[in-house]
Design an enzyme around this catalytic site. Structure first.
Site, PDB file in Angstrom:
ATOM      1  N   ASP A  52       0.834  -1.317   0.021  1.00  0.00           N
ATOM      2  CA  ASP A  52      -0.119   0.072   0.224  1.00  0.00           C
ATOM      3  C   ASP A  52       0.812   1.318  -0.066  1.00  0.00           C
ATOM      4  O   ASP A  52       1.952   1.145   0.758  1.00  0.00           O
ATOM      5  CB  ASP A  52      -1.079  -0.233   1.300  1.00  0.00           C
ATOM      6  CG  ASP A  52      -1.880   0.873   1.180  1.00  0.00           C
ATOM      7  OD1 ASP A  52      -3.326   0.489   0.804  1.00  0.00           O
ATOM      8  OD2 ASP A  52      -1.832   2.193   0.991  1.00  0.00           O
ATOM      9  N   ILE A  53       0.542   1.995  -0.855  1.00  0.00           N
ATOM     10  CA  ILE A  53       1.316   3.402  -0.915  1.00  0.00           C
ATOM     11  C   ILE A  53       1.249   4.419   0.098  1.00  0.00           C
ATOM     12  O   ILE A  53       2.223   5.180   0.589  1.00  0.00           O
ATOM     13  CB  ILE A  53       0.786   4.213  -2.378  1.00  0.00           C
ATOM     14  CG1 ILE A  53       1.890   5.070  -2.682  1.00  0.00           C
ATOM     15  CG2 ILE A  53      -0.526   5.169  -1.884  1.00  0.00           C
ATOM     16  CD1 ILE A  53       1.680   5.690  -4.138  1.00  0.00           C
ATOM     17  N   HIS A  72      -6.915  -5.811   2.146  1.00  0.00           N
ATOM     18  CA  HIS A  72      -5.893  -5.084   2.655  1.00  0.00           C
ATOM     19  C   HIS A  72      -5.081  -6.496   3.737  1.00  0.00           C
ATOM     20  O   HIS A  72      -5.840  -7.119   4.321  1.00  0.00           O
ATOM     21  CB  HIS A  72      -6.248  -3.944   3.774  1.00  0.00           C
ATOM     22  CG  HIS A  72      -6.817  -2.991   2.980  1.00  0.00           C
ATOM     23  ND1 HIS A  72      -6.271  -1.799   2.659  1.00  0.00           N
ATOM     24  CD2 HIS A  72      -7.879  -2.407   2.483  1.00  0.00           C
ATOM     25  CE1 HIS A  72      -6.867  -0.854   2.031  1.00  0.00           C
ATOM     26  NE2 HIS A  72      -8.132  -1.482   1.938  1.00  0.00           N
ATOM     27  N   ASN A  92     -12.758  -3.372   2.346  1.00  0.00           N
ATOM     28  CA  ASN A  92     -13.879  -2.313   2.422  1.00  0.00           C
ATOM     29  C   ASN A  92     -14.821  -2.392   1.176  1.00  0.00           C
ATOM     30  O   ASN A  92     -14.636  -2.658   0.044  1.00  0.00           O
ATOM     31  CB  ASN A  92     -13.386  -0.979   2.372  1.00  0.00           C
ATOM     32  CG  ASN A  92     -12.203  -0.847   3.689  1.00  0.00           C
ATOM     33  OD1 ASN A  92     -12.718  -1.432   4.713  1.00  0.00           O
ATOM     34  ND2 ASN A  92     -11.369  -0.347   3.545  1.00  0.00           N
ATOM     35  N   GLU A 111     -12.172   3.197  -1.211  1.00  0.00           N
ATOM     36  CA  GLU A 111     -11.912   4.530  -2.148  1.00  0.00           C
ATOM     37  C   GLU A 111     -11.595   4.060  -3.725  1.00  0.00           C
ATOM     38  O   GLU A 111     -11.947   4.710  -4.639  1.00  0.00           O
ATOM     39  CB  GLU A 111     -10.745   5.218  -1.500  1.00  0.00           C
ATOM     40  CG  GLU A 111     -11.089   5.749  -0.082  1.00  0.00           C
ATOM     41  CD  GLU A 111      -9.780   6.232   0.567  1.00  0.00           C
ATOM     42  OE1 GLU A 111      -8.650   6.281   0.110  1.00  0.00           O
ATOM     43  OE2 GLU A 111     -10.060   6.872   1.549  1.00  0.00           O
ATOM     44  N   VAL A 112     -11.022   2.613  -3.876  1.00  0.00           N
ATOM     45  CA  VAL A 112     -10.699   2.429  -4.870  1.00  0.00           C
ATOM     46  C   VAL A 112     -11.531   1.333  -5.556  1.00  0.00           C
ATOM     47  O   VAL A 112     -11.682   0.109  -5.011  1.00  0.00           O
ATOM     48  CB  VAL A 112      -9.084   2.111  -5.077  1.00  0.00           C
ATOM     49  CG1 VAL A 112      -8.570   1.338  -6.517  1.00  0.00           C
ATOM     50  CG2 VAL A 112      -8.223   2.767  -4.547  1.00  0.00           C
ATOM     51  N   HIS A 115      -9.844  -5.180  -3.463  1.00  0.00           N
ATOM     52  CA  HIS A 115      -8.638  -5.494  -2.821  1.00  0.00           C
ATOM     53  C   HIS A 115      -9.049  -5.804  -1.338  1.00  0.00           C
ATOM     54  O   HIS A 115      -9.859  -5.428  -0.690  1.00  0.00           O
ATOM     55  CB  HIS A 115      -7.753  -4.360  -3.032  1.00  0.00           C
ATOM     56  CG  HIS A 115      -8.542  -2.982  -2.552  1.00  0.00           C
ATOM     57  ND1 HIS A 115      -9.470  -2.250  -3.507  1.00  0.00           N
ATOM     58  CD2 HIS A 115      -8.432  -2.329  -1.444  1.00  0.00           C
ATOM     59  CE1 HIS A 115      -9.782  -1.159  -2.655  1.00  0.00           C
ATOM     60  NE2 HIS A 115      -9.317  -1.207  -1.553  1.00  0.00           N
TER      61      HIS A 115
HETATM   62  P1  AMP Z   1      -9.731   1.481   0.257  1.00  0.00           P
HETATM   63  O1  AMP Z   1     -10.043   2.337   1.086  1.00  0.00           O
HETATM   64  O2  AMP Z   1     -10.178  -0.076   0.752  1.00  0.00           O
HETATM   65  O3  AMP Z   1     -10.438   1.497  -1.323  1.00  0.00           O
HETATM   66  O4  AMP Z   1      -8.385   1.395   0.262  1.00  0.00           O
HETATM   67  C1  AMP Z   1      -7.478   2.033  -1.009  1.00  0.00           C
HETATM   68  C2  AMP Z   1      -6.073   1.753  -0.686  1.00  0.00           C
HETATM   69  O5  AMP Z   1      -5.347   1.812  -1.815  1.00  0.00           O
HETATM   70  C3  AMP Z   1      -5.597   2.808   0.461  1.00  0.00           C
HETATM   71  O6  AMP Z   1      -5.178   2.204   1.557  1.00  0.00           O
HETATM   72  C4  AMP Z   1      -4.458   3.850  -0.388  1.00  0.00           C
HETATM   73  O7  AMP Z   1      -3.372   4.010   0.399  1.00  0.00           O
HETATM   74  C5  AMP Z   1      -4.184   2.537  -1.502  1.00  0.00           C
HETATM   75  N1  AMP Z   1      -3.722   3.024  -2.623  1.00  0.00           N
HETATM   76  C6  AMP Z   1      -3.993   3.910  -3.456  1.00  0.00           C
HETATM   77  N2  AMP Z   1      -3.476   4.359  -4.689  1.00  0.00           N
HETATM   78  C7  AMP Z   1      -2.244   3.397  -4.637  1.00  0.00           C
HETATM   79  C8  AMP Z   1      -1.172   3.085  -5.249  1.00  0.00           C
HETATM   80  N3  AMP Z   1      -1.012   3.524  -6.480  1.00  0.00           N
HETATM   81  N4  AMP Z   1      -0.374   2.098  -4.954  1.00  0.00           N
HETATM   82  C9  AMP Z   1      -0.473   1.554  -3.818  1.00  0.00           C
HETATM   83  N5  AMP Z   1      -1.690   1.574  -2.841  1.00  0.00           N
HETATM   84  C10 AMP Z   1      -2.444   2.461  -3.298  1.00  0.00           C
END
Ligand code: AMP
Length: 121
Positions: free
Chosen positions: A33-34, A109, A94, A102-103, A107
């Site tokens: 994770d970034i 975690h 999530n 968010e994405v 995924h």
């Molecule tokens: P979520 O809120 O469950 O959708 O988590 C999205 C996660 O993606 C967050 O923990 C971010 O820090 C992570 N994230 C966003 N962009 C990137 C990226 N380019 N590389 C790795 N992790 C990312």
């Protein structure tokens, strides 16, 4: 809702955005994770185009479902945090708005390397 081909993880899968890769096979890609929330914070994503766990459960093949679950375990072993290799970890996903997603590409975690703490705030 349709899958958004331009979400960040779709771009990572296509190699358009770099990632710190941990593990890859036919079914999953795993990378750090970034913005790590714990000492170890990995992400495990399916290679298929699935928005979230509900979408995945509805549409993924049995092989893809097994591949993702086993992928989480393989990543934990590789990171040395599985029950066999270490002291355990937390895997969570999530889902949509109330889940805080968010994405919009499914995924998991994977948090570990230290006690992860309270399950929810
Ligand atoms: P979520 O809120 O469950 O959708 O988590 C999205 C996660 O993606 C967050 O923990 C971010 O820090 C992570 N994230 C966003 N962009 C990137 C990226 N380019 N590389 C790795 N992790 C990312």
């Amino acid at each position: 809702m349709a899958y958004d081909d331009n979400n960040i993880f779709a771009k990572v899968l296509r190699g358009e955005i770099p990632c710190k890769k941990i593990y890859e096979d036919d079914f999953v890609l795993s990378f750090y994770d970034i913005n790590p929330q714990k000492k170890i914070h990995a992400l495990v994503i399916p290679k298929g185009k699935y928005i979230d766990l509900d979408d995945f459960s509805d549409k993924a093949s049995d092989d893809e479902i097994v591949g993702l679950i086993k992928g989480v375990n393989k990543v934990a072993k590789k990171l040395g945090i599985s029950v066999e290799e270490g002291n355990g970890y937390r895997a969570l996903t999530n889902i949509s708005e109330h889940g805080g997603q968010e994405v919009p590409h499914l995924h998991f975690h994977v948090f570990g390397g230290e006690k992860v703490g309270k399950m929810v705030e």
